[in-house]
Design a protein around this motif. Structure first.
Motif, PDB file in Angstrom:
ATOM      1  N   LEU A  51     -12.028 -54.975 -23.341  1.00  0.00           N
ATOM      2  CA  LEU A  51     -12.851 -54.828 -24.554  1.00  0.00           C
ATOM      3  C   LEU A  51     -14.296 -55.222 -24.298  1.00  0.00           C
ATOM      4  O   LEU A  51     -15.162 -55.010 -25.146  1.00  0.00           O
ATOM      5  CB  LEU A  51     -12.286 -55.683 -25.693  1.00  0.00           C
ATOM      6  N   ARG A 105      -9.116 -44.631 -29.268  1.00  0.00           N
ATOM      7  CA  ARG A 105      -9.286 -44.964 -27.844  1.00  0.00           C
ATOM      8  C   ARG A 105      -9.351 -43.720 -26.969  1.00  0.00           C
ATOM      9  O   ARG A 105     -10.188 -43.631 -26.073  1.00  0.00           O
ATOM     10  CB  ARG A 105      -8.214 -45.957 -27.353  1.00  0.00           C
ATOM     11  N   ASP A 157      -7.314 -46.752 -22.075  1.00  0.00           N
ATOM     12  CA  ASP A 157      -6.541 -47.934 -21.697  1.00  0.00           C
ATOM     13  C   ASP A 157      -6.963 -49.201 -22.434  1.00  0.00           C
ATOM     14  O   ASP A 157      -6.503 -50.295 -22.107  1.00  0.00           O
ATOM     15  CB  ASP A 157      -6.667 -48.165 -20.182  1.00  0.00           C
ATOM     16  N   ALA A 158      -7.850 -49.073 -23.421  1.00  0.00           N
ATOM     17  CA  ALA A 158      -8.339 -50.251 -24.134  1.00  0.00           C
ATOM     18  C   ALA A 158      -7.593 -50.448 -25.456  1.00  0.00           C
ATOM     19  O   ALA A 158      -7.147 -49.475 -26.063  1.00  0.00           O
ATOM     20  CB  ALA A 158      -9.832 -50.110 -24.401  1.00  0.00           C
ATOM     21  N   PRO A 159      -7.427 -51.689 -25.884  1.00  0.00           N
ATOM     22  CA  PRO A 159      -6.694 -51.959 -27.132  1.00  0.00           C
ATOM     23  C   PRO A 159      -7.578 -51.745 -28.360  1.00  0.00           C
ATOM     24  O   PRO A 159      -7.917 -52.698 -29.068  1.00  0.00           O
ATOM     25  CB  PRO A 159      -6.272 -53.419 -26.966  1.00  0.00           C
ATOM     26  N   ILE A 160      -7.918 -50.514 -28.607  1.00  0.00           N
ATOM     27  CA  ILE A 160      -8.840 -50.131 -29.670  1.00  0.00           C
ATOM     28  C   ILE A 160      -8.106 -49.183 -30.601  1.00  0.00           C
ATOM     29  O   ILE A 160      -7.548 -48.187 -30.159  1.00  0.00           O
ATOM     30  CB  ILE A 160     -10.077 -49.438 -29.048  1.00  0.00           C
ATOM     31  N   ASP A 161      -8.086 -49.501 -31.890  1.00  0.00           N
ATOM     32  CA  ASP A 161      -7.394 -48.613 -32.831  1.00  0.00           C
ATOM     33  C   ASP A 161      -8.315 -48.085 -33.930  1.00  0.00           C
ATOM     34  O   ASP A 161      -7.823 -47.472 -34.891  1.00  0.00           O
ATOM     35  CB  ASP A 161      -6.167 -49.315 -33.437  1.00  0.00           C
ATOM     36  N   ALA A 216      -2.327 -48.599 -29.327  1.00  0.00           N
ATOM     37  CA  ALA A 216      -3.372 -49.409 -28.694  1.00  0.00           C
ATOM     38  C   ALA A 216      -2.846 -50.774 -28.271  1.00  0.00           C
ATOM     39  O   ALA A 216      -3.302 -51.341 -27.274  1.00  0.00           O
ATOM     40  CB  ALA A 216      -4.558 -49.574 -29.646  1.00  0.00           C
ATOM     41  N   ILE A 274      -0.422 -50.086 -24.976  1.00  0.00           N
ATOM     42  CA  ILE A 274      -1.137 -49.463 -23.862  1.00  0.00           C
ATOM     43  C   ILE A 274      -2.352 -50.303 -23.491  1.00  0.00           C
ATOM     44  O   ILE A 274      -2.608 -50.568 -22.317  1.00  0.00           O
ATOM     45  CB  ILE A 274      -1.528 -48.014 -24.240  1.00  0.00           C
ATOM     46  N   GLY A 275      -3.089 -50.750 -24.485  1.00  0.00           N
ATOM     47  CA  GLY A 275      -4.302 -51.533 -24.226  1.00  0.00           C
ATOM     48  C   GLY A 275      -4.012 -52.909 -23.659  1.00  0.00           C
ATOM     49  O   GLY A 275      -4.896 -53.548 -23.099  1.00  0.00           O
ATOM     50  N   MET A 311      -9.306 -52.184 -35.714  1.00  0.00           N
ATOM     51  CA  MET A 311      -8.655 -53.477 -35.630  1.00  0.00           C
ATOM     52  C   MET A 311      -8.753 -54.175 -36.995  1.00  0.00           C
ATOM     53  O   MET A 311      -9.614 -53.831 -37.798  1.00  0.00           O
ATOM     54  CB  MET A 311      -9.345 -54.326 -34.566  1.00  0.00           C
TER      55      MET A 311
END
Lengths: 89, 89, 89, 89, 89
Positions: free
Chosen positions: D19, D63, D70-74, E61, E64-65, E1
């Motif tokens: 992130l 994402r 591959d980023a935890p972004i929603d 996310a 996978i993230g 988020m």
């Protein structure tokens, strides 16, 4: 999955090509919270009839799990419930 | 999918490059529960006009099912409903 | 994930082939906001019993995380909570 | 997509490595139904300023469509709306 | 988020194998609309403590993230917010 009742069907002549051949059923979720019935539209590969209670899968599960990974489908009837008796209110 | 009414369109000059060329339509879901109309924005590849009732697919179905797997699109008009008569309240 | 209580199970004889062999449990989320209990249906690979409190994963996590990537599953019981005491209201 | 107003930003020093480098903007959806303003946090690659109205994509579209698969972004700001006049209430 | 406050943790001894080793934190979203606090459960790779305000990613996310693409995880703490002051109500 959610439980819903099939309340009707929708006809859409002008639609995306990869939706051709699908039936669009109108589903009323069993636990609609508002006074107005809330509705969603799901494709049906199982052959559910109006008035039947069904299991509806939503999201990517609908298109991938119903073998239409490239179609713009976000809800599908995936099972017909044998006996809704105990769940209805 | 949800059923919505096309109520307008949105212009966005500064946007992600992979959104260029899309029309952004404002959709009011048929069963808005609140007094304030709730709105969402969906791309339109079908040619829906203002006032028409449409099927809107949401989530990954919108971008993958509309052949734009790499675009930041989470809602798309995928069909125009022929006759909304029985569903409207 | 959400926390829910297993309140029953659903039988569906007519269902998609790739759902055969799954148990369908009825889950009542712990923080149901409405007076009517809100319910969802999740598959169960853990062996949760009626009355137990469980962790439920939703969306693509349910089918991919439970090793059924091609099944139309959008909710799965993924853990049984040891002690719900402090969370219950 | 939803329409929201940028109301602020968030600083997070301890965060997932994938992130790093993202701006986190606080978004208030245009049709917040409750009295308390409802907020979400979206990354911003467009350069939206506080007070601007934006299109926000949610879910995997955020994402994948913003080239960070591959980023935890929603949630991501994907466009700035030119003229919100007709939509505001 | 979404922004949430860590209010506790959950222990689940019987769970899916691909969840072993994760911490399950109970999160209360900052803008809970109902009187009853609404809760969700997110895994924590960051080391958030009870009482801290965090960014929570949901959906695909989260798994996978957070580099757990095959785990049944639909929510993850992905950042700790430095100063929640201006956002709290």
């Amino acid at each position: 999955m959610i439980i819903g009742k099939v309340t009707g069907s929708i006809v859409s002549t002008r639609k995306q090509d990869n939706l051709i051949g699908n039936k669009f059923m109108v589903i009323e979720p069993l636990q609609a919270e508002s006074k107005k019935p809330k509705q969603l539209v799901a494709i049906d590969n199982i052959g559910a009839g109006i008035g039947e209670y069904v299991l509806v899968a939503q999201g990517s599960a609908a298109r991938i799990g119903c073998n239409m990974p490239d179609a713009p489908i976000d809800a599908a009837i995936v099972g017909i419930i044998d006996d809704i008796g105990k769940l209805e209110q």
